[in-house]
Design a protein around this motif. Structure first.
Motif, PDB file in Angstrom:
ATOM      1  N   PRO A   1      37.772  46.243  51.559  1.00 16.25           N
ATOM      2  CA  PRO A   1      37.626  47.255  50.416  1.00 16.25           C
ATOM      3  C   PRO A   1      36.666  46.452  49.330  1.00 16.25           C
ATOM      4  CG  PRO A   1      39.759  47.372  50.912  1.00 16.25           C
ATOM      5  CD  PRO A   1      39.364  46.581  51.744  1.00 16.25           C
ATOM      6  N   GLU A   2      36.579  45.314  49.462  1.00 12.64           N
ATOM      7  CA  GLU A   2      35.754  44.412  48.603  1.00 12.64           C
ATOM      8  C   GLU A   2      34.315  45.203  48.649  1.00 12.64           C
ATOM      9  OE1 GLU A   2      36.524  42.674  46.025  1.00 12.64           O
ATOM     10  OE2 GLU A   2      38.613  42.694  46.678  1.00 12.64           O
ATOM     11  N   PHE A   3      33.757  45.432  49.744  1.00 10.10           N
ATOM     12  CA  PHE A   3      32.584  45.941  50.057  1.00 10.10           C
ATOM     13  C   PHE A   3      32.320  47.223  49.301  1.00 10.10           C
ATOM     14  CE2 PHE A   3      32.401  43.127  53.960  1.00 10.10           C
ATOM     15  CZ  PHE A   3      31.165  42.767  53.884  1.00 10.10           C
ATOM     16  N   GLU A   4      33.357  48.313  49.402  1.00  8.21           N
ATOM     17  CA  GLU A   4      33.433  49.502  48.451  1.00  8.21           C
ATOM     18  C   GLU A   4      33.141  49.099  47.076  1.00  8.21           C
ATOM     19  OE1 GLU A   4      36.856  50.934  50.405  1.00  8.21           O
ATOM     20  OE2 GLU A   4      35.731  52.435  51.126  1.00  8.21           O
ATOM     21  N   ASN A   5      34.122  48.028  46.535  1.00  9.04           N
ATOM     22  CA  ASN A   5      34.224  47.705  45.144  1.00  9.04           C
ATOM     23  C   ASN A   5      32.651  47.122  44.695  1.00  9.04           C
ATOM     24  OD1 ASN A   5      36.870  48.442  45.263  1.00  9.04           O
ATOM     25  ND2 ASN A   5      37.502  46.322  45.409  1.00  9.04           N
ATOM     26  N   SER A   6      32.085  46.835  45.652  1.00  6.08           N
ATOM     27  CA  SER A   6      30.734  45.900  45.443  1.00  6.08           C
ATOM     28  C   SER A   6      29.573  47.356  45.522  1.00  6.08           C
ATOM     29  CB  SER A   6      30.338  44.994  46.069  1.00  6.08           C
ATOM     30  OG  SER A   6      31.232  44.002  46.053  1.00  6.08           O
TER      31      SER A   6
END
Lengths: 365, 339
Positions: A255-260
């Motif tokens: 989910p870090e991709f989505e957060n970025s």
């Protein structure tokens, strides 16, 4: 006087040579002629009775629990095995060594060992083998020699996993890709073999391997994985494919991709129910998120058990000597399986294993 | 001992004093951020910082717990066991069922109180060496981890994942929790009568005893508060990682002591510095992120972290004045040596 000493020395040397030759012949001999097959049992199950033990270096995760149960399930197919023993080294090399010695002393005819500590386990394996116990280490390579330090090492073919991943990347990214590879502790042989596998396919320079080489070190720890992936996301503007040999540990990190504000990229890895369910939940909102998995390899133990039981009971020794994990899921082609989520069952089960999903779930209760 | 109590000097220009530890660690952190921005800009990008902050927050909470114990001249080495046990309880008991989350959290706190009382009894009442006593408790807690889970992790419930891993107005919830715990510990230690007594007992148990303070109770209570903070950190960690391992607390043993020392709290007891401890946790986490972003090999990464710790500890423990005097050029008295 001197002559007598020389004669005695020659005689002693000759005797030693005879004894050593005898030992070597004994140790190298394998039951090549199976006895009467046991009715209703597979051919690797011979007629001689045997006590078989499974020794885990570290039994503390769901993968090991399913694997241990798979080993017991395989042993149960052979009625000649009169007793099945299990020991958990609990991640302690010293305990793992004394477990082997204890099992040999208690009269096991064959032992299957997961030598987590690698080469440190070699002396214990060798002493079990020399004591006449059928010794089959599996999965982790203890770096000995078949027929000298143990009967046979039944490893997993991690290079084959890497080749399967490489082929998929080549097929789905024909114009090239930025590839980030995450594996376990620094220097672990599994990661290096996998890398050899996919590198042998992706030879064209349009495939760029980004991040630390040969892989980003994560210790297979979800928290560290999350930190490593966060840093990589910030560092590289374009990550097309993530290769990982422990897919489920990425669920917290992706989910870090989505957060970025970026889409989760394609992921080639090993399977796990939690990962498949994560893909089902996220793939609609992340158009780049394709998933390709190979079986995580719980059934490696079955082949090791077959080798051990065949040698101990006089059965037919299997011709396969290493376990190649089959390709399991492909979200693009749907072949051999589409991504399969059982959200009614725990995340910690492996649908690729031979053991039915519901039985695995029961184990985890 | 005299050196230890003399070390944390205060800059008292205003109503609120700034300790030497806080000043040092603040300057170091700002310098690190500037260095990160210059050498590895990606490590201070929004995504990287937001990814780092939850782990810094968990470390800060663990560090606050350790600080309370260190302030009493003790040390709690049962950190890995207590963090791991909290992780296991809040993932196993609910087994992905949100409704069971609250009872699981309460059970985790009950275990924490039990472990804290045990540590407190052994150290405060029986006078055992804290290193031995808390290592023993750690083994017991890991026994409980294995007993409850068989060493097998479970996936976090969605609710816990949202509470611990979510964000409000762009701020990770874990950071808000850490700030709340910081405020709680600061007020308790600095602004209450109990806190003053707590500090007095830490500075000199003998003097505290002579003045009639219940020093054993204060020493023992530190372990209970510490365990409650460790458990809170474990619960947050379970939510942040989604699929934690059953041994997730292992990496907090040394780092928890490191942030306390970097924050300027003396290992011999006395004053504690909550804000400095929290900033030290931020410093260590950003250092991780910085070294990761540099893309250096894993071996260099661990070396840099070790060097930072060594320098940090040296700042407080080496007697710099004595060292300067020793290597200073000879004084005037030595001049007329020649005829």
């Amino acid at each position: 006087m001197i002559h007598r000493k020389i004669s005695a020395a020659i005689a002693a040397a000759g005797l030693t040579a005879l004894v050593l030759t005898g030992c070597a012949t004994d140790a190298g001999e394998e039951p090549t002629t199976p006895g009467e097959p046991v009715a209703g049992a597979p051919d690797w199950c011979g007629p001689e009775e045997a006590v078989v033990g499974l020794l885990d270096g570290f039994g503390g995760n769901s993968w090991r629990l399913v694997t241990t149960a798979a080993g017991a399930d395989e042993v149960a197919k052979c009625p000649s095995v009169v007793e099945y023993l299990y020991a958990d080294g609990q991640g302690d090399t010293q305990k793992s060594i004394s477990d082997i010695q204890g099992m040999v002393a208690s009269g096991a005819d064959a032992i299957v060992v997961f030598p987590d500590a690698g080469e440190a386990m070699l002396p214990a394996l060798r002493s079990a083998y020399e004591a006449g116990v059928v010794t089959v280490p599996y999965r982790v390579n203890p770096n000995g020699v078949d027929g000298e330090d143990y009967d046979i090492w039944v490893g997993a073919d991690f290079v084959a996993d890497g080749v399967a991943w490489g082929n998929w990347i080549q097929e789905n990214f024909p114009d090239g890709a930025n590839i980030l590879f995450l594996s376990g502790p620094a220097g672990n042989s599994q990661g290096i073999d996998e890398r050899t596998g996919f590198e042998s396919v992706l030879t064209d320079p349009k495939y760029v391997f980004i991040g630390e080489q040969p892989y980003e070190v994560t210790n297979w720890d979800p928290a560290l994985t999350q930190q490593v992936l966060t840093a990589a996301i910030a560092r590289f503007d374009q990550i097309d494919v993530i290769v990982s040999d422990f897919g489920p540990s990425l669920v917290g990190a992706l989910p870090e991709f989505e957060n970025s504000g970026r889409s989760i990229p394609a992921l080639v890895t090993s399977d796990g129910n939690v990962l498949s369910c994560f893909w089902e939940e996220k793939n609609a909102s992340n158009p780049d998120f394709d998933l390709f998995t190979v079986a995580t390899g719980n059934d490696n133990v079955r082949l090791a058990v077959q080798h051990a039981v065949a040698r101990a009971t006089g059965g037919v020794i299997p011709s396969e000597t290493s376990f190649a994990a089959p390709v399991f899921e492909d979200s693009v082609s749907g072949s051999p399986n589409p991504v399969t989520c059982r959200d009614d069952l725990p995340g910690d089960i492996y649908l690729s294993a031979q053991m039915p999903a519901d039985d695995q779930a029961a184990l985890l209760q | 001992m005299a050196e230890a109590t003399a070390t944390p000097r205060l800059l008292t220009g205003s109503r609120f004093g700034i300790s030497k530890g806080l000043l040092t660690v603040l300057i170091s952190t700002i310098a690190l951020i500037v260095l990160s921005a210059v050498l590895a800009p990606s490590s201070v990008s929004q995504g990287a910082v937001l990814g780092m902050l939850p782990f810094a927050a968990v470390l800060a909470i663990v560090g606050l717990g350790q600080m309370l114990v260190v302030q009493q001249g003790g040390i709690d080495l049962s950190v890995p066991g207590s963090v791991s046990l909290a992780v296991v309880i809040v993932t196993h008991m609910p087994n992905e069922n949100d409704a069971m989350l609250l009872p699981a959290v309460l059970v985790a706190f009950a275990w924490a109180i039990g472990a804290g009382l045990l540590n407190g009894f052994m150290v405060g009442r029986l006078g055992l060496n804290p290193i031995i006593a808390t290592l023993g408790t750690n083994a017991l807690l890991f026994g409980a981890v294995l007993g409850i889970s068989g060493g097998i992790p479970r996936t976090t419930t969605n609710l816990l994942s949202e509470i611990a891993g979510g964000r409000t107005l762009g701020i990770p919830h874990a950071v808000l929790f850490a700030l709340a715990f910081l405020a709680l510990v600061t007020i308790m230690v600095k602004k209450t009568v109990v806190g003053r007594r707590f500090k007095a007992v830490g500075a000199s148990p003998a003097a505290a005893r002579a003045t009639g303070l219940r020093y054993r109770t204060h020493q023992g209570a530190a372990y209970v508060w510490a365990q409650l903070l460790f458990a809170s950190a474990g619960i947050l960690l379970a939510g942040i990682t989604n699929q934690p391992t059953a041994f997730q607390g292992n990496s907090y043993l040394l780092t928890s002591v490191a942030v306390v020392v970097l924050g300027g709290t003396s290992l011999l007891g006395g004053r504690g510095f909550p804000a400095a401890t929290v900033v030290a946790a931020l410093f260590l986490s950003q250092l991780d992120q910085f070294v990761l972003a540099l893309g250096v090999p894993f071996a260099v990464r661990t070396l840099v972290q070790a060097a930072a710790l060594a320098i940090g500890v040296a700042i407080y423990t080496v007697n710099w004045t004595a060292l300067r005097q020793r290597f200073a050029p000879p004084s005037v008295a030595a001049a007329p040596a020649t005829p």
